[in-house]
Design an enzyme around this catalytic site. Structure first.
Site, PDB file in Angstrom:
ATOM      1  N   TYR A  32       2.026  -9.572   6.525  1.00 51.96           N
ATOM      2  CA  TYR A  32       2.800  -8.343   6.768  1.00 51.96           C
ATOM      3  C   TYR A  32       2.040  -7.123   6.234  1.00 51.96           C
ATOM      4  CZ  TYR A  32       6.496  -4.843   6.223  1.00 51.96           C
ATOM      5  OH  TYR A  32       7.235  -3.684   6.277  1.00 51.96           O
ATOM      6  N   SER A  71       4.285   0.608   4.614  1.00 48.33           N
ATOM      7  CA  SER A  71       5.000  -0.113   3.565  1.00 48.33           C
ATOM      8  C   SER A  71       4.241  -0.064   2.246  1.00 48.33           C
ATOM      9  CB  SER A  71       5.155  -1.565   4.017  1.00 48.33           C
ATOM     10  OG  SER A  71       5.450  -2.392   2.925  1.00 48.33           O
TER      11      SER A  71
END
Ligand code: NAD
Length: 327
Positions: free
Chosen positions: A154, A129
């Site tokens: 995350y 990501s």
């Protein structure tokens, strides 16, 4: 080619699976169809995949954290490639659920890396990501920048997965490509993400929560461009690579809202909210590596991508009245 595709009931996984089946590949889909967002959207995706007449689809609706169950899948199939797209996504969710985020993202990835090297799987492609760049990277973000200051659980889990992937490459010569996706949107997009939420609320004349003054910048990436990059990585095993996949242009949150207003034909009602912890002010992808090794050239502009997304949303509303984002 026989592909183990994790997260196949999800947004990126569903679209990737569809392309693989359409070109005749054999896909073993693994997903626990969790309730992070409305499961009807995942069932809808699975129905679409089951109706593709080409390729071969086998489904395992199991949890990647269950090592015994995943081990059985590797014993029953010989894979040419693992395409690992399952994860607990969502920066804000990770702040509330850090422990389960670690279990779903890191532990599940290590289960797959371990089984891949035991079964000599020649290629491993996984989703990372843009969040790994945090707040202190210099735009446009190139893969060589030091990503050691994540600002959400995350982001920390995604960077950890890249590091585990490198470890398995170093110890066992496992081929791995980690793809850093930049804010993906499009038909069947995640209902917890801004593009879907804004379309849904503007369409229903409900106020959208706008975090900050709208000047936050994102490299929005249309789903078909992301899938092109994933398929290229599946087809081109590399020893160890980290590669950005971005849409090719940056836009502010305000530009996203005005593009959605244009295609919905309605003005947004704004519920002004403070900046959210964990959100980065800017993402911007340096795409030189993606172009060089994956021949990656994103094609869909934000305007065209939002037009297609609104079109899909209106059709989907008719199919499923009252879809909730479940978050
Ligand atoms: P998604 O939530 O739509 O799909 C993820 C899928 O994984 C879901 O279907 C879910 O049921 C499944 N899953 C979650 N935990 C599981 C578990 N323990 N066992 C089995 N299956 C499990 O998310 P997405 O947007 O399609 O994201 C795909 C990948 O891309 C993820 O790794 C995500 O972190 C990454 N990513 C997405 C974006 C984006 O903008 N969508 C941006 C950057 C990175």
């Amino acid at each position: 080619m026989k592909v183990l595709l994790t997260g196949g009931a999800g947004f990126v996984g569903g679209h990737t699976c569809e392309v693989l089946l359409k070109r005749g590949d054999e896909v073993v889909l693994l997903d626990n169809v969790n309730d992070y967002y409305d499961q009807r959207l995942k069932e809808h995706t699975l129905d679409i995949l089951r109706s593709v007449p080409t390729g071969k689809l086998t489904e395992y609706l199991i949890d990647l954290r269950d090592l015994d169950a995943v081990t059985k899948v590797f014993e029953e199939h010989k894979f040419d490639v693992i395409c690992h797209l399952a994860a607990q996504a969502g920066v804000r969710h990770s702040i509330q659920h850090a422990i389960s985020n670690v279990q779903t993202n890191i532990l599940a990835t290590v289960h797959l890396l371990e089984l891949s090297r035991k079964h000599n799987v020649p290629n491993f492609v996984m989703a990372s990501s843009s969040s790994v760049y945090g707040k202190s990277s210099t735009p446009p973000f190139s893969e060589d920048q030091l990503c050691n200051k994540p600002i959400s659980p995350y982001a920390a889990t995604k960077r950890s997965c890249e590091l585990f992937a490198h470890t398995y490459h170093h110890l066992y010569n496992q081929n791995v490509t980690c793809l850093r996706f930049f804010t993906v949107y499009g038909p069947r997009g995640r209902p917890d993400m801004a593009a879907y939420k804004f379309i849904d609320r503007i369409y229903h004349d409900r106020a959208i929560d706008k975090y900050g003054d709208g000047s936050a910048i994102r490299e929005f990436t249309y789903i078909s461009d992301i899938v092109d990059g994933v398929i290229a990585a599946i087809d081109n095993p590399r020893p160890y690579e980290i590669v950005n996949l971005g849409g090719g242009a940056t836009h502010t949150l305000n530009e996203l809202i005005s593009t959605i207003e244009k295609h919905c034909g309605k003005k947004a009602l704004i519920n002004q909210m403070p900046d959210q912890p964990g959100d980065v002010p800017l993402t911007s992808a340096d795409q030189k590596r993606a172009q060089a090794i994956l021949n990656f050239h994103p094609k869909v502009s934000l305007d065209d991508g939002i037009r297609q997304t609104v079109h899909w949303y209106l059709m989907y509303q008719k199919l499923n009245k009252g879809l909730t984002n479940g978050v």
